[in-house]
Design a protein around this motif. Sequence first.
Motif, PDB file in Angstrom:
ATOM      1  N   SER A   1      39.836  29.212  40.669  1.00 23.28           N
ATOM      2  CA  SER A   1      38.514  29.281  41.276  1.00 23.28           C
ATOM      3  C   SER A   1      38.214  28.011  42.070  1.00 23.28           C
ATOM      4  CB  SER A   1      37.446  29.485  40.209  1.00 23.28           C
ATOM      5  OG  SER A   1      37.577  28.491  39.227  1.00 23.28           O
TER       6      SER A   1
ATOM      7  N   ARG B   1      32.952  34.803  52.381  1.00 23.23           N
ATOM      8  CA  ARG B   1      33.182  34.320  51.016  1.00 23.23           C
ATOM      9  C   ARG B   1      32.160  34.898  50.046  1.00 23.23           C
ATOM     10  NH1 ARG B   1      29.382  30.357  49.760  1.00 23.23           N
ATOM     11  NH2 ARG B   1      28.044  30.010  51.539  1.00 23.23           N
TER      12      ARG B   1
ATOM     13  N   HIS C   1      44.847  36.330  48.120  1.00 22.84           N
ATOM     14  CA  HIS C   1      45.035  35.986  46.705  1.00 22.84           C
ATOM     15  C   HIS C   1      46.449  35.480  46.486  1.00 22.84           C
ATOM     16  CE1 HIS C   1      41.715  38.783  46.992  1.00 22.84           C
ATOM     17  NE2 HIS C   1      41.267  38.297  45.852  1.00 22.84           N
TER      18      HIS C   1
ATOM     19  N   TYR D   1      37.997  27.981  45.914  1.00 20.57           N
ATOM     20  CA  TYR D   1      36.864  28.409  46.719  1.00 20.57           C
ATOM     21  C   TYR D   1      35.735  27.397  46.710  1.00 20.57           C
ATOM     22  CZ  TYR D   1      39.499  32.620  46.443  1.00 20.57           C
ATOM     23  OH  TYR D   1      40.509  33.519  46.536  1.00 20.57           O
TER      24      TYR D   1
ATOM     25  N   GLU E   1      36.045  35.889  42.949  1.00 17.40           N
ATOM     26  CA  GLU E   1      37.288  35.136  43.187  1.00 17.40           C
ATOM     27  C   GLU E   1      38.175  35.077  41.943  1.00 17.40           C
ATOM     28  OE1 GLU E   1      34.280  33.870  43.125  1.00 17.40           O
ATOM     29  OE2 GLU E   1      34.345  32.377  41.525  1.00 17.40           O
TER      30      GLU E   1
ATOM     31  N   PRO F   1      38.222  35.015  50.850  1.00 19.21           N
ATOM     32  CA  PRO F   1      38.138  35.927  49.700  1.00 19.21           C
ATOM     33  C   PRO F   1      38.996  37.185  49.827  1.00 19.21           C
ATOM     34  CG  PRO F   1      36.135  36.021  51.003  1.00 19.21           C
ATOM     35  CD  PRO F   1      36.965  34.928  51.596  1.00 19.21           C
TER      36      PRO F   1
ATOM     37  N   ASN G   1      42.173  38.700  40.163  1.00 13.06           N
ATOM     38  CA  ASN G   1      43.459  38.573  40.842  1.00 13.06           C
ATOM     39  C   ASN G   1      44.496  39.318  40.000  1.00 13.06           C
ATOM     40  OD1 ASN G   1      46.061  37.689  41.626  1.00 13.06           O
ATOM     41  ND2 ASN G   1      45.261  35.760  42.411  1.00 13.06           N
TER      42      ASN G   1
ATOM     43  N   TYR H   1      44.038  30.668  51.296  1.00 12.48           N
ATOM     44  CA  TYR H   1      43.477  31.154  50.028  1.00 12.48           C
ATOM     45  C   TYR H   1      42.032  30.716  49.802  1.00 12.48           C
ATOM     46  CZ  TYR H   1      48.284  32.363  49.697  1.00 12.48           C
ATOM     47  OH  TYR H   1      49.519  32.890  49.990  1.00 12.48           O
ATOM     48  N   THR H   2      41.432  30.119  50.845  1.00 15.67           N
ATOM     49  CA  THR H   2      39.984  29.903  50.754  1.00 15.67           C
ATOM     50  C   THR H   2      39.254  31.159  51.223  1.00 15.67           C
ATOM     51  OG1 THR H   2      39.777  28.995  52.977  1.00 15.67           O
ATOM     52  CG2 THR H   2      40.286  27.443  51.199  1.00 15.67           C
TER      53      THR H   2
END
Length: 314
Positions: free
Chosen positions: A18, A32, A124, A21, A149, A121, A152, A118-119
């Motif tokens: 997490s 996001r 993954h 993010y 977030e 949404p 996964n 990977y910032t």
Amino acid sequence: MSVCKHAGHQQVRLGGHSHLYNGYRRISAVPRAATSERDLMKDSSPALSLDNIRSSLIRQEDTIIFNFIERAQFAKNDAVYTPDAVPVPGFDSQGQRYSLLQYVLHETEQLHAKLRRYTSPDEHPFFEVAAPLVLPPITYPPILAPGAEKININDQVMLVYLSEVLPGITPPGDDSNYGSAGVLDVLCLQALSKRIHYGKFVAEAKFRSQTQEYTRLIQAQDADGIMALLTDKAVEKKVVDRVRLKAATFGQDISSAPDTPTSAHTSTHHFSTTTTTPKLKISPDLVAKVYQDWVMPLTKKVEVLYLLQRLGPM
Ligand SMILES: O=C(O)C(=O)C[C@]1(C(=O)O)C=C[C@@H](O)C=C1
């Protein structure tokens, strides 16, 4: 990096990511996670129309099928997936050995993380990524509910790819094209992962259009009820029929078509019966089955996981 044994193959175990993010934002077709329910509901971005989300899923089919076709040029190459069969000096952890695929995937993800992949949404990672950003963060309005977030399921995406997709699309054997195989596997995995985790956006759109019904089911934490409400069998049939047709169309070996096609052979639907049938690069039925049995069920699983936590802790 942490891994666990899974069905004879070392499988990536997903750690918490997490932190990815926090404070990082990027520009994307998909914004996001939201910071509050009010932020979330006032956002009427077209990115959240179910039609637009389905259009993206349709475009992603092309990417997935073309990646499968690319991977199908090379033999299955078991050595790529067998820990230590292709030793990579320096790539081990606490005496643990990894497969070449894990190496290629890990290194690819570390680079892409620096470019803030990977910032977003809608992306993954399979491995934990810790690399600092090279590009500056970008502000973008919120769409998904907080906590999205944390969902996964790439461990399941990996398992399906290795056990269902790869043996179905590749010729058996070893042609020693290990690097090409690994690089193309990464593209297939990333495309599948993105499609399946798009369930978060589908779920948010559905929640907004049937808020009362979903709220009742979420408050009761009724996963089966949510699954029944979000399932649309007619759409699923269209998806399966369409991916079968795409695989049959994109996968034609045009060089094996006749020099002078007759009018009967000018359509794209002439792959099944005539003597001029082009050779197909992947099986349309296999692609249809992968969608029917794995891609859509996993997308729905993401939808249910997202909706169960849509209203925050219960
Ligand atoms: O399009 C939708 O409504 C979705 O929820 C996506 C999807 C899919 O994975 O393609 C999943 C569940 C539905 O039953 C139909 C299709």
